[in-house]
Design an enzyme around this catalytic site. Structure first.
Site, mmCIF file in Angstrom:
data_model
loop_
_atom_site.group_PDB
_atom_site.id
_atom_site.type_symbol
_atom_site.label_atom_id
_atom_site.label_comp_id
_atom_site.label_asym_id
_atom_site.label_seq_id
_atom_site.Cartn_x
_atom_site.Cartn_y
_atom_site.Cartn_z
ATOM 1 N N ASP A 28 36.499 41.979 40.385
ATOM 2 C CA ASP A 28 37.708 41.962 39.453
ATOM 3 C C ASP A 28 37.399 42.749 38.217
ATOM 4 O O ASP A 28 36.353 42.820 37.690
ATOM 5 C CB ASP A 28 38.152 40.472 39.077
ATOM 6 C CG ASP A 28 39.426 40.416 38.572
ATOM 7 O OD1 ASP A 28 40.276 39.985 39.311
ATOM 8 O OD2 ASP A 28 39.838 40.986 37.532
ATOM 9 N N ASN A 84 46.400 32.784 43.331
ATOM 10 C CA ASN A 84 47.670 32.529 42.634
ATOM 11 C C ASN A 84 48.932 33.093 43.404
ATOM 12 O O ASN A 84 49.060 34.153 43.920
ATOM 13 C CB ASN A 84 47.582 33.283 41.295
ATOM 14 C CG ASN A 84 46.286 32.917 40.642
ATOM 15 O OD1 ASN A 84 46.046 31.711 40.380
ATOM 16 N ND2 ASN A 84 45.430 33.760 39.970
ATOM 17 N N GLY A 90 50.464 32.661 37.503
ATOM 18 C CA GLY A 90 49.847 33.696 36.759
ATOM 19 C C GLY A 90 49.627 34.902 37.824
ATOM 20 O O GLY A 90 48.854 35.761 37.545
ATOM 21 N N SER A 92 49.617 38.367 39.339
ATOM 22 C CA SER A 92 49.857 39.621 38.534
ATOM 23 C C SER A 92 50.100 40.844 39.458
ATOM 24 O O SER A 92 50.618 41.749 39.229
ATOM 25 C CB SER A 92 49.155 39.804 37.189
ATOM 26 O OG SER A 92 47.907 39.939 37.864
ATOM 27 N N HIS A 97 45.547 38.143 47.604
ATOM 28 C CA HIS A 97 44.273 38.353 47.303
ATOM 29 C C HIS A 97 43.554 36.785 46.974
ATOM 30 O O HIS A 97 44.550 36.008 46.275
ATOM 31 C CB HIS A 97 43.903 39.286 46.271
ATOM 32 C CG HIS A 97 44.643 38.793 45.079
ATOM 33 N ND1 HIS A 97 45.971 39.377 44.732
ATOM 34 C CD2 HIS A 97 44.419 38.456 43.931
ATOM 35 C CE1 HIS A 97 46.423 38.993 43.663
ATOM 36 N NE2 HIS A 97 45.439 38.362 42.962
ATOM 37 N N HIS A 99 40.503 35.072 45.053
ATOM 38 C CA HIS A 99 39.513 35.126 43.882
ATOM 39 C C HIS A 99 38.332 34.280 44.316
ATOM 40 O O HIS A 99 38.569 33.218 44.632
ATOM 41 C CB HIS A 99 40.012 34.566 42.679
ATOM 42 C CG HIS A 99 41.240 35.235 42.066
ATOM 43 N ND1 HIS A 99 41.082 36.064 40.891
ATOM 44 C CD2 HIS A 99 42.433 35.419 42.208
ATOM 45 C CE1 HIS A 99 42.433 36.715 40.609
ATOM 46 N NE2 HIS A 99 43.275 36.084 41.450
HETATM 47 P P1 DGP Z 1 46.351 37.537 40.080
HETATM 48 O O1 DGP Z 1 46.541 37.227 38.632
HETATM 49 O O2 DGP Z 1 46.007 36.540 40.923
HETATM 50 O O3 DGP Z 1 47.864 38.273 40.698
HETATM 51 O O4 DGP Z 1 45.122 38.499 40.089
HETATM 52 C C1 DGP Z 1 45.171 39.892 40.178
HETATM 53 C C2 DGP Z 1 43.718 40.404 39.618
HETATM 54 O O5 DGP Z 1 43.623 41.870 39.880
HETATM 55 C C3 DGP Z 1 43.281 40.060 38.133
HETATM 56 O O6 DGP Z 1 42.371 39.154 37.872
HETATM 57 C C4 DGP Z 1 42.777 41.409 37.617
HETATM 58 C C5 DGP Z 1 42.731 42.127 39.125
HETATM 59 N N1 DGP Z 1 43.027 43.682 38.808
HETATM 60 C C6 DGP Z 1 44.138 44.258 38.431
HETATM 61 N N2 DGP Z 1 43.982 45.710 38.442
HETATM 62 C C7 DGP Z 1 42.696 45.776 38.994
HETATM 63 C C8 DGP Z 1 42.316 47.055 39.262
HETATM 64 O O7 DGP Z 1 42.957 48.104 39.284
HETATM 65 N N3 DGP Z 1 41.044 47.016 39.404
HETATM 66 C C9 DGP Z 1 40.467 45.685 39.786
HETATM 67 N N4 DGP Z 1 39.040 45.936 40.231
HETATM 68 N N5 DGP Z 1 40.768 44.573 39.711
HETATM 69 C C10 DGP Z 1 42.176 44.554 39.228
#
Ligand code: DGP
Length: 111
Positions: A28, A84, A90, A92, A97, A99
């Site tokens: 992440d 999420n 939350g 985003s 996905h 975590h």
């Molecule tokens: P969520 O809040 O569950 O939708 O998690 C989205 C996650 O994605 C957040 O923890 C940050 C991660 N993320 C967003 N953009 C990028 C990216 O461009 N690269 C990586 N490696 N992670 C990202």
């Protein structure tokens, strides 16, 4: 394309740690723990609420992959697996996905 599709297509960089035909895992960009990995299906399912019975195999694979990566990353003292779903959680990035978080004690309940 979602951000995660662009990562899978190598259009934007990420620290990819595992991949097969169905899914990809990478660190992440905004880690919430010393280990914070995302496991993402290549099929675009926007969120868990939109998964169907036909997605059962990939949903199972995401969890089994989380457990395998936890071993590989030596999360021997425990880890947390989180999905999420929607605004209250939350979410985003509208591309399902999982975590995988570890290498520190994680509070419960989450904030
Ligand atoms: P969520 O809040 O569950 O939708 O998690 C989205 C996650 O994605 C957040 O923890 C940050 C991660 N993320 C967003 N953009 C990028 C990216 O461009 N690269 C990586 N490696 N992670 C990202």
């Amino acid at each position: 394309m979602t951000i995660f599709e662009k990562i899978a297509a190598r259009e934007i960089p990420a620290k990819i740690i595992w991949e097969d035909d169905d899914a990809i895992a990478f660190h992440d960009v905004n880690p919430q723990a010393p280990v914070h990995v995302l496991i993402v299906p290549k099929k675009i399912i926007p969120r868990l609420a939109e998964a169907t019975k036909s997605d059962a195999a990939i949903l199972g694979k995401l969890l089994l992959t989380a457990a395998e990566l936890a071993k590989k990353l030596e999360l021997t003292n425990g880890y947390r697996v989180v999905i999420n779903n929607g605004p209250d959680a939350g979410e985003s990035v509208p591309h399902l996905h999982v975590h995988l978080l570890g290498k520190r004690a994680l509070a419960w309940p989450p904030g």
